[in-house]
Design a protein around this motif. Structure first.
Motif, short mmCIF file in Angstrom:
data_model
loop_
_atom_site.label_atom_id
_atom_site.label_comp_id
_atom_site.label_asym_id
_atom_site.label_seq_id
_atom_site.Cartn_x
_atom_site.Cartn_y
_atom_site.Cartn_z
N LEU A 210 0.83 -1.20 0.00
CA LEU A 210 0.00 0.00 0.00
C LEU A 210 0.87 1.25 0.00
CD1 LEU A 210 -2.50 -0.99 2.86
CD2 LEU A 210 -2.68 -1.53 0.43
N SER A 211 0.38 2.30 -0.65
CA SER A 211 0.96 3.61 -0.43
C SER A 211 0.38 4.14 0.87
CB SER A 211 0.62 4.55 -1.59
OG SER A 211 -0.80 4.68 -1.73
N ALA A 212 1.18 4.88 1.63
CA ALA A 212 0.79 5.34 2.96
C ALA A 212 1.13 6.82 3.12
CB ALA A 212 1.49 4.51 4.04
N PRO A 213 0.62 7.46 4.17
CA PRO A 213 0.91 8.88 4.38
C PRO A 213 2.41 9.18 4.47
CG PRO A 213 -0.90 8.17 5.79
CD PRO A 213 -0.35 6.93 5.15
N PHE A 214 2.77 10.43 4.19
CA PHE A 214 4.14 10.91 4.24
C PHE A 214 5.05 10.21 3.22
CE2 PHE A 214 2.45 11.31 8.62
CZ PHE A 214 2.43 12.71 8.71
N GLY A 215 4.46 9.74 2.13
CA GLY A 215 5.26 9.10 1.09
C GLY A 215 5.80 7.74 1.46
N LYS A 216 5.25 7.14 2.49
CA LYS A 216 5.71 5.82 2.93
C LYS A 216 4.88 4.72 2.28
CE LYS A 216 8.62 7.80 5.68
NZ LYS A 216 10.08 7.77 5.38
N ALA A 217 5.20 3.49 2.64
CA ALA A 217 4.47 2.33 2.13
C ALA A 217 4.22 1.37 3.28
CB ALA A 217 5.26 1.64 1.02
N ALA A 218 3.25 0.51 3.10
CA ALA A 218 2.93 -0.51 4.11
C ALA A 218 2.74 -1.85 3.41
CB ALA A 218 1.67 -0.13 4.88
N LYS A 219 2.96 -2.92 4.15
CA LYS A 219 2.89 -4.26 3.57
C LYS A 219 2.00 -5.16 4.42
CE LYS A 219 5.70 -8.39 2.70
NZ LYS A 219 6.97 -9.06 3.06
N ASN A 220 1.04 -5.80 3.77
CA ASN A 220 0.24 -6.85 4.38
C ASN A 220 0.67 -8.18 3.76
OD1 ASN A 220 -1.49 -5.11 5.94
ND2 ASN A 220 -2.54 -4.58 4.05
N GLU A 221 0.79 -9.22 4.58
CA GLU A 221 1.23 -10.51 4.07
C GLU A 221 0.37 -11.63 4.65
OE1 GLU A 221 5.53 -11.73 3.53
OE2 GLU A 221 4.98 -13.09 5.17
N LEU A 222 -0.09 -12.53 3.78
CA LEU A 222 -0.86 -13.69 4.18
C LEU A 222 -0.07 -14.95 3.83
CD1 LEU A 222 -4.34 -12.58 2.80
CD2 LEU A 222 -3.31 -12.06 5.00
N ARG A 223 -0.05 -15.91 4.74
CA ARG A 223 0.76 -17.11 4.55
C ARG A 223 -0.08 -18.37 4.71
NH1 ARG A 223 3.46 -13.41 7.58
NH2 ARG A 223 2.82 -14.34 9.57
N GLY A 224 0.21 -19.34 3.87
CA GLY A 224 -0.53 -20.59 3.95
C GLY A 224 0.07 -21.64 3.04
N ALA A 225 -0.78 -22.49 2.50
CA ALA A 225 -0.33 -23.60 1.66
C ALA A 225 -1.25 -23.72 0.45
CB ALA A 225 -0.32 -24.90 2.46
N TYR A 226 -0.79 -24.48 -0.54
CA TYR A 226 -1.64 -24.71 -1.71
C TYR A 226 -1.64 -26.18 -2.10
CZ TYR A 226 2.44 -25.14 -4.83
OH TYR A 226 3.59 -25.55 -5.44
N LYS A 227 -2.72 -26.55 -2.75
CA LYS A 227 -2.84 -27.87 -3.36
C LYS A 227 -3.33 -27.69 -4.78
CE LYS A 227 -4.19 -31.54 -1.25
NZ LYS A 227 -2.89 -32.23 -1.09
N MET A 228 -3.01 -28.66 -5.63
CA MET A 228 -3.49 -28.64 -7.01
C MET A 228 -4.26 -29.90 -7.31
SD MET A 228 -0.22 -26.92 -8.98
CE MET A 228 -1.11 -26.90 -10.55
N TYR A 229 -5.34 -29.74 -8.04
CA TYR A 229 -6.18 -30.88 -8.41
C TYR A 229 -7.05 -30.49 -9.60
CZ TYR A 229 -9.25 -28.05 -5.40
OH TYR A 229 -9.92 -27.01 -4.82
N THR A 230 -7.79 -31.42 -10.15
CA THR A 230 -8.67 -31.12 -11.27
C THR A 230 -10.11 -31.06 -10.78
OG1 THR A 230 -8.84 -33.47 -11.84
CG2 THR A 230 -7.15 -32.17 -12.96
N LYS A 231 -10.87 -30.16 -11.39
CA LYS A 231 -12.26 -29.96 -10.99
C LYS A 231 -13.00 -29.25 -12.11
CE LYS A 231 -14.98 -27.79 -7.29
NZ LYS A 231 -14.90 -26.97 -6.05
N ASN A 232 -14.30 -29.46 -12.20
CA ASN A 232 -15.10 -28.75 -13.20
C ASN A 232 -15.26 -27.29 -12.80
OD1 ASN A 232 -15.44 -31.05 -14.74
ND2 ASN A 232 -17.46 -31.52 -13.92
N ASP A 233 -15.07 -26.39 -13.78
CA ASP A 233 -15.22 -24.97 -13.50
C ASP A 233 -16.67 -24.53 -13.67
OD1 ASP A 233 -15.71 -24.83 -16.20
OD2 ASP A 233 -13.86 -23.80 -16.72
N TYR A 234 -16.89 -23.22 -13.68
CA TYR A 234 -18.26 -22.69 -13.77
C TYR A 234 -18.92 -23.02 -15.11
CZ TYR A 234 -16.61 -18.85 -16.74
OH TYR A 234 -16.10 -18.11 -17.77
N MET A 235 -18.12 -23.36 -16.12
CA MET A 235 -18.64 -23.77 -17.43
C MET A 235 -18.72 -25.29 -17.54
SD MET A 235 -19.30 -21.03 -19.18
CE MET A 235 -19.26 -21.54 -20.90
N LYS A 236 -18.49 -25.97 -16.41
CA LYS A 236 -18.52 -27.43 -16.33
C LYS A 236 -17.44 -28.08 -17.20
CE LYS A 236 -23.40 -27.66 -15.07
NZ LYS A 236 -23.03 -27.61 -13.64
#
Length: 319
Positions: A210-236
């Protein structure tokens, strides 16, 4: 979850961040395997308590990729060499690239998607229509299987554009860009394989700057894990899914927060050099990502704003 200049699309990256080597102009003599039909669906629960809904005002989005809106942008030399071999894709890519450069704030600013309520802007509708045609052509050429997508997705990425209503409502990932004096600079992700853990395919990190006041910046960070698999999408249609689950994070200046967040992506398109990819949410929202080059990567971008490489930062800084 709920985030120069005649050389064209890639100059957009090189001129402003110096790191985003989305070299759609560069070679793909190594033609990555088979670009398959997978759709990227980034679905972020709207009711995450850690993501407060702040004011609906238009954010002061300071785009990491901002660049002049004119001059050679979208010329045929901007398209990947692999796409140049397909006339239809070349024309589509030459339309898409300048439109991405015109977006004020990655698709989350009202100026990017509202012409006159409830009419969608021509910018967003053009990007959506071009993306659909590229996805269709991509699917007709065969598509990637699971192993190919694993290889493509690994690495560091930046969000270039999205039609996600959740991202629009939050003005990014967390909603903190809607605070007075703040704006969205960029949304980045890291996909890190972990072959030693049988329960997951790897680690996932989502970063919002993010841009922040006084010309500074800020950072948000989210941490976790991922998996991959096959699945039908919204168009089936059966697609390869990238399912990211975030359980810890640093947001709004609060460190080590427990949270629950889910980002599901059906992979739909990727250029043959693997540097530009599309994804769809379970409801069909479009996400366009650009690969960040190897030199310095996200860490160099963070260093320019004096932000930590790991973890979040205070929301407000004076020094």
């Amino acid at each position: 979850m709920s985030m120069a200049t005649s050389s064209g699309f890639y100059a957009l990256f090189l001129a402003t961040s110096g790191l985003l080597l989305l070299s759609l102009t560069q070679s793909i003599q190594k033609s990555p395997q088979n670009l398959g039909r997978a759709a990227v669906s980034s679905r972020v629960p709207a009711k995450l308590s850690i993501f407060p809904r702040h004011s609906r005002r238009t954010p002061s989005c300071i785009r990491r990729l901002d660049a002049p809106r004119s001059g050679g942008f979208g010329s045929t030399t901007d398209a990947p060499q692999a796409e140049r071999k397909v006339p239809q894709d070349l024309a589509l890519m030459s339309t898409l690239l300048p439109k991405l450069g015109q977006a004020k704030c990655f698709g989350v600013d009202p100026a990017d998607y509202v012409e006159q309520p409830p009419i969608e802007s021509k910018l967003a509708s053009t990007i959506e229509n071009v993306a659909k045609k590229l996805e269709e052509n991509f699917a007709k050429r065969g598509g990637y299987g699971m192993s190919e997508w694993r290889e493509v997705l690994e690495g560091e990425w930046q969000l270039l554009f999205t039609t996600s209503q959740i991202y629009r409502d939050n003005r990014g990932v967390t909603g903190y860009s809607g605070l007075p004096g703040y704006g969205l600079k960029g949304v980045y992700s890291r996909i890190i394989p972990d072959e030693n853990n049988e329960e997951i395919d790897g680690k996932a990190i989502l970063i919002e700057v993010l841009s922040a006041p006084f010309g500074k910046a800020a950072k948000n960070e989210l941490r976790g894990a991922y998996k991959m698999y096959t699945k039908n999408d919204y168009m089936k249609k059966k697609q390869v899914v990238l399912d990211q689950v975030f359980t810890r994070g640093d947001t709004g200046g609060e460190m080590g927060k427990d949270l629950k967040g889910n980002l599901v992506m059906f992979n739909t398109y990727v250029t043959k050099d693997g540097k530009l990819r599309f994804g769809r949410s379970s409801k069909g929202a479009l996400y366009i990502y650009g690969r960040i080059g190897e030199k310095g990567g996200i860490n160099e971008i963070l260093s320019r704003d004096r932000l930590p490489w790991d973890g979040g930062s205070p929301l407000f800084r004076v020094f």
